[in-house]
Design a protein around this motif. Sequence first.
Motif, PDB file in Angstrom:
ATOM      1  N   THR A 117       0.810  -1.205   0.000  1.00  0.00           N
ATOM      2  CA  THR A 117       0.000   0.000   0.000  1.00  0.00           C
ATOM      3  C   THR A 117       0.844   1.255   0.000  1.00  0.00           C
ATOM      4  N   PHE A 118       1.864   1.273   0.862  1.00  0.00           N
ATOM      5  CA  PHE A 118       2.596   2.526   1.025  1.00  0.00           C
ATOM      6  C   PHE A 118       3.672   2.688  -0.037  1.00  0.00           C
ATOM      7  N   VAL A 119       4.567   1.702  -0.145  1.00  0.00           N
ATOM      8  CA  VAL A 119       5.701   1.863  -1.056  1.00  0.00           C
ATOM      9  C   VAL A 119       5.245   1.812  -2.504  1.00  0.00           C
ATOM     10  N   LYS A 120       4.432   0.769  -2.836  1.00  0.00           N
ATOM     11  CA  LYS A 120       4.038   0.640  -4.236  1.00  0.00           C
ATOM     12  C   LYS A 120       2.931   1.617  -4.598  1.00  0.00           C
ATOM     13  N   GLY A 121       1.869   1.669  -3.800  1.00  0.00           N
ATOM     14  CA  GLY A 121       0.722   2.492  -4.168  1.00  0.00           C
ATOM     15  C   GLY A 121       0.928   3.962  -3.872  1.00  0.00           C
ATOM     16  N   ALA A 122       1.081   4.286  -2.578  1.00  0.00           N
ATOM     17  CA  ALA A 122       1.078   5.692  -2.190  1.00  0.00           C
ATOM     18  C   ALA A 122       2.328   6.425  -2.658  1.00  0.00           C
ATOM     19  N   LEU A 123       3.513   5.815  -2.439  1.00  0.00           N
ATOM     20  CA  LEU A 123       4.745   6.542  -2.714  1.00  0.00           C
ATOM     21  C   LEU A 123       4.931   6.797  -4.206  1.00  0.00           C
ATOM     22  N   SER A 124       4.705   5.751  -5.046  1.00  0.00           N
ATOM     23  CA  SER A 124       4.914   5.967  -6.477  1.00  0.00           C
ATOM     24  C   SER A 124       3.889   6.965  -7.003  1.00  0.00           C
ATOM     25  N   GLY A 125       2.659   6.876  -6.500  1.00  0.00           N
ATOM     26  CA  GLY A 125       1.645   7.838  -6.940  1.00  0.00           C
ATOM     27  C   GLY A 125       1.987   9.241  -6.496  1.00  0.00           C
ATOM     28  N   TYR A 126       2.506   9.355  -5.275  1.00  0.00           N
ATOM     29  CA  TYR A 126       2.867  10.662  -4.733  1.00  0.00           C
ATOM     30  C   TYR A 126       3.943  11.320  -5.585  1.00  0.00           C
ATOM     31  N   ILE A 127       4.978  10.538  -5.912  1.00  0.00           N
ATOM     32  CA  ILE A 127       6.082  11.110  -6.693  1.00  0.00           C
ATOM     33  C   ILE A 127       5.594  11.516  -8.078  1.00  0.00           C
ATOM     34  N   LEU A 128       4.835  10.611  -8.733  1.00  0.00           N
ATOM     35  CA  LEU A 128       4.317  10.917 -10.065  1.00  0.00           C
ATOM     36  C   LEU A 128       3.419  12.150 -10.026  1.00  0.00           C
ATOM     37  N   GLY A 129       2.464  12.144  -9.105  1.00  0.00           N
ATOM     38  CA  GLY A 129       1.473  13.220  -9.059  1.00  0.00           C
ATOM     39  C   GLY A 129       2.105  14.552  -8.738  1.00  0.00           C
ATOM     40  N   CYS A 130       3.014  14.560  -7.753  1.00  0.00           N
ATOM     41  CA  CYS A 130       3.619  15.828  -7.355  1.00  0.00           C
ATOM     42  C   CYS A 130       4.503  16.368  -8.464  1.00  0.00           C
ATOM     43  N   ALA A 165       4.219  15.783 -11.682  1.00  0.00           N
ATOM     44  CA  ALA A 165       3.354  16.232 -12.775  1.00  0.00           C
ATOM     45  C   ALA A 165       2.749  17.599 -12.444  1.00  0.00           C
ATOM     46  N   ALA A 166       2.276  17.756 -11.200  1.00  0.00           N
ATOM     47  CA  ALA A 166       1.657  19.019 -10.811  1.00  0.00           C
ATOM     48  C   ALA A 166       2.678  20.150 -10.844  1.00  0.00           C
ATOM     49  N   PHE A 167       3.884  19.863 -10.377  1.00  0.00           N
ATOM     50  CA  PHE A 167       4.929  20.880 -10.337  1.00  0.00           C
ATOM     51  C   PHE A 167       5.268  21.329 -11.748  1.00  0.00           C
ATOM     52  N   LEU A 168       5.467  20.367 -12.658  1.00  0.00           N
ATOM     53  CA  LEU A 168       5.813  20.718 -14.039  1.00  0.00           C
ATOM     54  C   LEU A 168       4.679  21.502 -14.683  1.00  0.00           C
ATOM     55  N   THR A 169       3.436  21.049 -14.465  1.00  0.00           N
ATOM     56  CA  THR A 169       2.297  21.767 -15.042  1.00  0.00           C
ATOM     57  C   THR A 169       2.278  23.209 -14.556  1.00  0.00           C
ATOM     58  N   ALA A 170       2.536  23.386 -13.252  1.00  0.00           N
ATOM     59  CA  ALA A 170       2.500  24.735 -12.694  1.00  0.00           C
ATOM     60  C   ALA A 170       3.556  25.614 -13.340  1.00  0.00           C
ATOM     61  N   VAL A 171       4.768  25.071 -13.527  1.00  0.00           N
ATOM     62  CA  VAL A 171       5.832  25.862 -14.146  1.00  0.00           C
ATOM     63  C   VAL A 171       5.461  26.195 -15.588  1.00  0.00           C
ATOM     64  N   LEU A 172       4.831  25.230 -16.274  1.00  0.00           N
ATOM     65  CA  LEU A 172       4.464  25.468 -17.676  1.00  0.00           C
ATOM     66  C   LEU A 172       3.370  26.527 -17.792  1.00  0.00           C
ATOM     67  N   PHE A 187      -3.987  18.370  -7.633  1.00  0.00           N
ATOM     68  CA  PHE A 187      -4.509  19.732  -7.560  1.00  0.00           C
ATOM     69  C   PHE A 187      -4.002  20.539  -6.365  1.00  0.00           C
ATOM     70  N   PRO A 188      -3.923  19.960  -5.160  1.00  0.00           N
ATOM     71  CA  PRO A 188      -3.341  20.763  -4.069  1.00  0.00           C
ATOM     72  C   PRO A 188      -1.933  21.254  -4.390  1.00  0.00           C
ATOM     73  N   VAL A 189      -1.103  20.361  -4.974  1.00  0.00           N
ATOM     74  CA  VAL A 189       0.268  20.766  -5.290  1.00  0.00           C
ATOM     75  C   VAL A 189       0.263  21.815  -6.405  1.00  0.00           C
ATOM     76  N   LEU A 190      -0.595  21.602  -7.413  1.00  0.00           N
ATOM     77  CA  LEU A 190      -0.663  22.559  -8.523  1.00  0.00           C
ATOM     78  C   LEU A 190      -1.030  23.949  -8.019  1.00  0.00           C
ATOM     79  N   PHE A 246       6.123  23.366  -0.563  1.00  0.00           N
ATOM     80  CA  PHE A 246       6.181  22.389   0.514  1.00  0.00           C
ATOM     81  C   PHE A 246       4.876  22.328   1.288  1.00  0.00           C
ATOM     82  N   ASN A 247       4.188  23.461   1.364  1.00  0.00           N
ATOM     83  CA  ASN A 247       2.861  23.441   1.962  1.00  0.00           C
ATOM     84  C   ASN A 247       1.976  22.429   1.232  1.00  0.00           C
ATOM     85  N   GLY A 248       1.985  22.519  -0.106  1.00  0.00           N
ATOM     86  CA  GLY A 248       1.206  21.582  -0.914  1.00  0.00           C
ATOM     87  C   GLY A 248       1.692  20.155  -0.730  1.00  0.00           C
ATOM     88  N   LEU A 249       3.023  19.985  -0.706  1.00  0.00           N
ATOM     89  CA  LEU A 249       3.573  18.635  -0.576  1.00  0.00           C
ATOM     90  C   LEU A 249       3.172  18.011   0.754  1.00  0.00           C
TER      91      LEU A 249
END
Lengths: 288, 281
Positions: B86-99, B101-108, B159-162, B204-207
Amino acid sequence: MRSILPVVTVVLIIVALWYAAAVRLNAPWVYDQAERAGAPAPGFGQLLGETMDQERPVLPTPHQVVTELVKSTFGMAVSSKRSLVYHGWVTISATLLGFAMGTGLGILLAVGIIHNRAMDLSVMPWAIASQTIPILAIAPMIIVVLNSIGVQGLIPKAIISAFLSFFPVLVGMVKGLRSPDQMQLDLLATYGASKRETFWKLRLPSSMPYLFTSLKVGIAASLVGAIVGELPTGAVAGLGARLLSGSYYGQTVQIWAALFAAALVAAVLVMAVGVIEGRVLRRMGMVR
Amino acid sequence: MTLVILSLMFWAGAWALNVGLSQSPVVQSRAGRLLVPAIFGITLLVVWEGLVRGLNVPGVILPPPSAIGARIAVSLPTLWADFRQTFVKGALSGYILGCSAAFLTAVLIDRSPFLQRGLLPVGNFVAALPIVGIAPILVMWFGFDWQSKAAVVVVMVFFPVLVNTVAGLAATDRMQRDLMATYSASYLQTLLKLRLPAAMPFVFNGLKIATTLALIGAIVAEFFGSPIVGMGFRITAEVGRLGLDMVWAEIAVAALAGSAFYGLVALIERGVTFWHPSQRH
């Protein structure tokens, strides 16, 4: 007002992307059907037509979702099990009850925290730590346990909602009740005001803007709590139950309609709090 | 009955101690700041244990902390497997991908004020929605394994990170940007040397918000279907067999993982935004 055009553009882009994705995701089914019927692979025009209105699409198109939403909201008797008004009401009542409980708890804790230093030091860190815990994970347990001691229906869901909504209110109220500056507190001290009078006449009124900001966060959280609280009850009633039964029976359109209904409910609840906020603050002369 | 009275007395004693501590100069020190909440936490556990044992609450309603501790000790391998799933495979990989993606979108989208004005209200709206609701859909699309959990997490944290990153990129004031302009700094230089560092407190607030959401998303998504391993799966399964000590053990693991994850991000924040007033003591 000048942001309307950009917002509309973004929404239109999203809808366009959604249609494109629907064609892409639903196409395999169409090809599959054509192959089984022995017909030649459908051209793009036919593909476009047949991906728009499938019975059980992988991704329903926006108009299908809206049609289902309108049909199950206005097209059914309100008491019908298939009416979204019925399910929505079940969820909203749990949300509102939980929201009221959570708000009350949050305000009480905040009042205790600003008046008692020991409570501030011991409760606040745990209240913050409690938010790093995935509270939704204990939802199924709360439901089952309360069920086994004979409490069921609205209350268990409301407890989960309350758990999610007390924290924003607590943090906002602690900040708000501490927001009067030293000058104002000194003024009341020169009037010889007691602690109680200071609370009712200065601290409470000046915390109102903070309270309403956190109420808006809290009510959205309450709704999430109520929806998740409906999952483990085995799909009896409520928007969460619609999501669950839709996922059991592969009724994608139903899932999306329930999802949109939840989004609408969230928007309406937050807006309602916003309207009350506007009225109260204007009446108190606090609109800046 | 004596247990109940004893635990209540313990509570009163610990509370008196805390009141005393909070008025003494001890709380000014760092250790004192940790001591008071620690005493409170221990009190809660003792009162819980005393009440459950004293009032004979059956274990299927509320197991005492000692039983939960014993359960954790004997089922460490299961808990570890669930944690990894749950944590390493599900939450962590999703967290890294999502954050990311949101960060890059925001910069773009930062380069286009038009997109910003359009995306921000939509992003704020979506951030307030009950996004966990898409869990059944994503489980249908990506299957029962961790991929669908990671997908739910991606959508939840996006969305929170974006929104926070976009707000952060707008946080520099005119004066600072003018200074960069007088240095004839290019867009990229301004971004890297001024605006991204200035945005970090917001990012970091978003993260930090996203850490909790990630764990919630991964666990709730498992309620809609999962392989026979995972924290969400274990919770629903054990609730069904009334093995509440196991459920509480999973919750303890989740709480520990959530707090540690949050603490880790907060630690990184302290390193990255050491210059910010809120980090100076």
